[in-house]
Design a protein around this motif. Structure first.
Motif, PDB file in Angstrom:
ATOM      1  N   ILE A 100      59.146  37.281  36.057  1.00 17.72           N
ATOM      2  CA  ILE A 100      58.068  38.360  35.538  1.00 17.72           C
ATOM      3  C   ILE A 100      58.618  39.690  36.091  1.00 17.72           C
ATOM      4  CG2 ILE A 100      55.872  39.492  35.833  1.00 17.72           C
ATOM      5  CD1 ILE A 100      54.829  36.391  35.381  1.00 17.72           C
ATOM      6  N   ARG A 134      61.381  40.636  33.618  1.00 14.95           N
ATOM      7  CA  ARG A 134      60.973  40.937  32.432  1.00 14.95           C
ATOM      8  C   ARG A 134      60.315  42.243  32.463  1.00 14.95           C
ATOM      9  NH1 ARG A 134      62.628  36.672  30.066  1.00 14.95           N
ATOM     10  NH2 ARG A 134      62.444  34.715  31.305  1.00 14.95           N
ATOM     11  N   SER A 169      57.508  39.421  25.604  1.00 14.31           N
ATOM     12  CA  SER A 169      57.278  40.195  26.789  1.00 14.31           C
ATOM     13  C   SER A 169      56.911  41.759  26.137  1.00 14.31           C
ATOM     14  CB  SER A 169      58.340  40.431  27.882  1.00 14.31           C
ATOM     15  OG  SER A 169      58.562  39.248  28.507  1.00 14.31           O
ATOM     16  N   VAL A 172      53.968  42.871  28.374  1.00 13.13           N
ATOM     17  CA  VAL A 172      54.290  44.015  29.202  1.00 13.13           C
ATOM     18  C   VAL A 172      53.621  45.060  29.139  1.00 13.13           C
ATOM     19  CG1 VAL A 172      55.833  44.763  30.709  1.00 13.13           C
ATOM     20  CG2 VAL A 172      56.102  42.420  30.219  1.00 13.13           C
ATOM     21  N   ILE A 186      51.449  41.352  37.712  1.00 17.84           N
ATOM     22  CA  ILE A 186      52.169  39.999  37.588  1.00 17.84           C
ATOM     23  C   ILE A 186      51.279  38.631  37.144  1.00 17.84           C
ATOM     24  CG2 ILE A 186      53.442  38.342  38.928  1.00 17.84           C
ATOM     25  CD1 ILE A 186      54.685  40.525  40.625  1.00 17.84           C
ATOM     26  N   ILE A 194      50.345  39.240  33.701  1.00 16.37           N
ATOM     27  CA  ILE A 194      51.693  38.949  32.649  1.00 16.37           C
ATOM     28  C   ILE A 194      51.719  37.356  32.683  1.00 16.37           C
ATOM     29  CG2 ILE A 194      54.337  39.199  32.413  1.00 16.37           C
ATOM     30  CD1 ILE A 194      53.700  42.015  33.508  1.00 16.37           C
ATOM     31  N   ALA A 195      51.613  36.827  33.469  1.00 19.15           N
ATOM     32  CA  ALA A 195      51.963  35.217  33.792  1.00 19.15           C
ATOM     33  C   ALA A 195      50.928  34.561  32.673  1.00 19.15           C
ATOM     34  CB  ALA A 195      51.731  34.755  35.065  1.00 19.15           C
ATOM     35  N   LEU A 209      52.029  35.759  28.977  1.00 20.38           N
ATOM     36  CA  LEU A 209      53.229  34.994  28.277  1.00 20.38           C
ATOM     37  C   LEU A 209      52.879  33.540  28.041  1.00 20.38           C
ATOM     38  CD1 LEU A 209      55.977  36.565  30.715  1.00 20.38           C
ATOM     39  CD2 LEU A 209      55.367  37.392  28.199  1.00 20.38           C
ATOM     40  N   ILE A 235      57.520  30.299  31.506  1.00 23.59           N
ATOM     41  CA  ILE A 235      58.156  31.647  31.506  1.00 23.59           C
ATOM     42  C   ILE A 235      59.633  31.699  31.964  1.00 23.59           C
ATOM     43  CG2 ILE A 235      57.900  33.750  33.110  1.00 23.59           C
ATOM     44  CD1 ILE A 235      54.780  33.390  33.010  1.00 23.59           C
TER      45      ILE A 235
END
Length: 475
Positions: free
Chosen positions: A31, A34, A106, A110, A128, A131-132, A135, A269
């Motif tokens: 991440i 990314r 992403s 993001v 983080i 975003i995890a 995604l 991911i």
């Protein structure tokens, strides 16, 4: 027998319970990379005409100062910042790709997370974790529409851009996890589903509208969460219901187990492909094959004819209409041209083999490249079709004037889990992008901020270097 729990609630409960400490180390590192990759691409894209247009749109439709939109001299609402930065992140066709869903996850997740997190002064660990979540949800919804029998995306068969459609949902889950509890996340999914959209005819015949798709998805996510915070609600069966997301987009051809099986234990991911070249991912193996011919000493004047074999499903994107693909009028059209990829790889360029400087309007119309493209036919290759969409392979055959036939086979894409980009290669890509707009120190600071994202109490060290981007003039 009890009724099955709605999928939106399964996702919401999982996301709400997830903590940063639960994330595997390789997921965290992926991440951070990314975020670095996405911001580098967005910075490089900030000077495009289309970027200037959306920056002007953000200025003209601003409001309460909340977040940073790249290239905009005033802060704008978080939803508008997410829109601008999502557009920029997707505008160079340089953003990461998941296979076999063929999603670019992403570029929406993001920007949406960063905009909302900056507005709310959240930490790097918050970012983080969100975003995890985003995604995973984005990709799993994409995989629900992957038909394993035909080895193709049902979304694409219907002319739908799964990247923006699923991106809106993944981003909504991510931002919802930043904003509140499981109820917030579930309702955000329920609201965002009515905002998810995107069609991909522009891949075939041109137009720049695709560039806004990830921006629209990111903006929809933030807007959905903000509406939920004001009391709006969504249906709990929004995903699998009779008139829900999957039925609306996939018309009954979907697999819900792709969404829920292994959620939180089987992480996808780290397997998302980074793009080494700024073009449609279907063209990358053609670049590599042509570059291999160049390194073997083949030059354009040696060749009477090129035959580019690709998966049958890819021809409509990079090989049809062939007269258009052989004569792209703009850099954007060149990014979706198999013949141009052959020319670019054969001639060589910057970046990691070819870079942004090798995709310009001038080069799309360059007589030397046009002469090479005129020699290229794009055909279906059975071996490539069998591999697709786990990889986007290509077999390039050059038939020389002296009667020889040279064949280069590329069955594994560079940048994926079987041929990954090294840390140094990914940093080279980032710096090549960011240094086009930012000063050396700002690039170094931004890189350091991304690399240490999990230690940051806020996003100041991410956005401070970006503040040095010059304001874009009105258009």
């Amino acid at each position: 027998m009890s009724e099955q729990k709605p999928i939106a609630l399964i996702i919401a409960d999982w996301a709400d319970a997830l903590r940063f400490e639960d994330l595997p180390a390789d997921v965290v590192e992926s991440i951070k990379s990314r975020v670095l990759d996405t911001l580098g691409i967005a910075v490089a894209a900030s000077v495009l005409d289309t970027s200037q247009a959306v920056q002007q749109y953000a200025r003209d439709n601003g409001g309460t100062a909340q977040a940073t939109a790249l290239g905009v001299e005033v802060q704008v609402p978080a939803s508008r910042a997410a829109f601008v930065n999502g557009v920029l992140a997707h505008s160079l066709d340089y953003d990461d790709t998941h296979l076999p869903s063929v999603l670019h996850p992403s570029a929406s997740v993001v920007p949406a997370v960063l905009a909302y997190a900056q507005a709310k002064n959240l930490s790097g660990r918050d970012v983080i974790r969100a975003i995890a979540i985003g995604l995973e949800v984005c990709i799993r919804l994409g995989m629900a529409g992957y038909d394993r029998e035909t080895q193709n995306s049902t979304y694409f068969e219907h002319g739908q851009h799964a990247t923006s459609i699923c991106g809106a949902m993944g981003s909504a889950a991510a931002v919802g996890a930043l904003a509140g509890d499981a109820s917030t996340i579930a309702n955000a999914l329920g609201v965002a589903a009515s905002m998810a959209s995107g069609i991909i005819e522009c891949n075939r015949t041109g137009g720049t509208v695709k560039r806004i798709h990830c921006g629209w998805a990111a903006q929809s996510a933030v807007s959905a969460v903000e509406l939920v915070e004001l009391g709006l609600t969504g249906p709990p069966t929004v995903i699998e219901g009779r008139f829900g997301f999957l039925q609306a987009w996939l018309h009954g051809t979907f697999d819900t187990s792709e969404i829920t099986d292994g959620l939180g234990t089987d992480w996808v991911i780290p397997d998302i492909f980074f793009k080494p070249y700024p073009a449609n991912h279907f063209t990358h193996a053609a670049v590599d094959a042509a570059a291999a011919m160049r390194r073997a000493g083949i030059v354009a004047d040696d060749v009477a004819e090129f035959v580019l074999g690709v998966p049958a499903a890819n021809i409509r994107t990079i090989g049809e209409p062939i007269e258009v693909k052989r004569r792209p009028e703009t850099a954007y059209m060149a990014q979706f041209s198999g013949p141009y990829a052959v020319a670019a790889g054969l001639l060589g360029g910057g970046g990691l083999e070819v870079g942004l400087d090798d995709y310009t309007d001038e080069l799309a119309n360059d007589p030397i490249r046009r002469a090479i493209m005129a020699k290229v036919s794009v055909v279906a290759d059975e071996r490539c079709s069998d591999i697709f969409p786990m990889q986007f392979p290509a077999v390039l055959t050059a038939r020389l004037h002296d009667g020889r036939e040279i064949v280069e086979e590329v069955f594994v894409n560079r940048g994926g889990n079987r041929n990954p980009l090294s840390f140094d290669e990914l940093t080279t890509k980032f710096r090549d992008n960011a240094l086009r707009v930012l000063a050396e120190q700002a690039v170094a600071d931004l890189e350091q901020g991304c690399r240490t994202l999990d230690t940051l109490n806020n996003l100041h060290s991410i956005f401070e270097p970006l503040s040095t981007i010059a304001a874009v003039p009105a258009v």
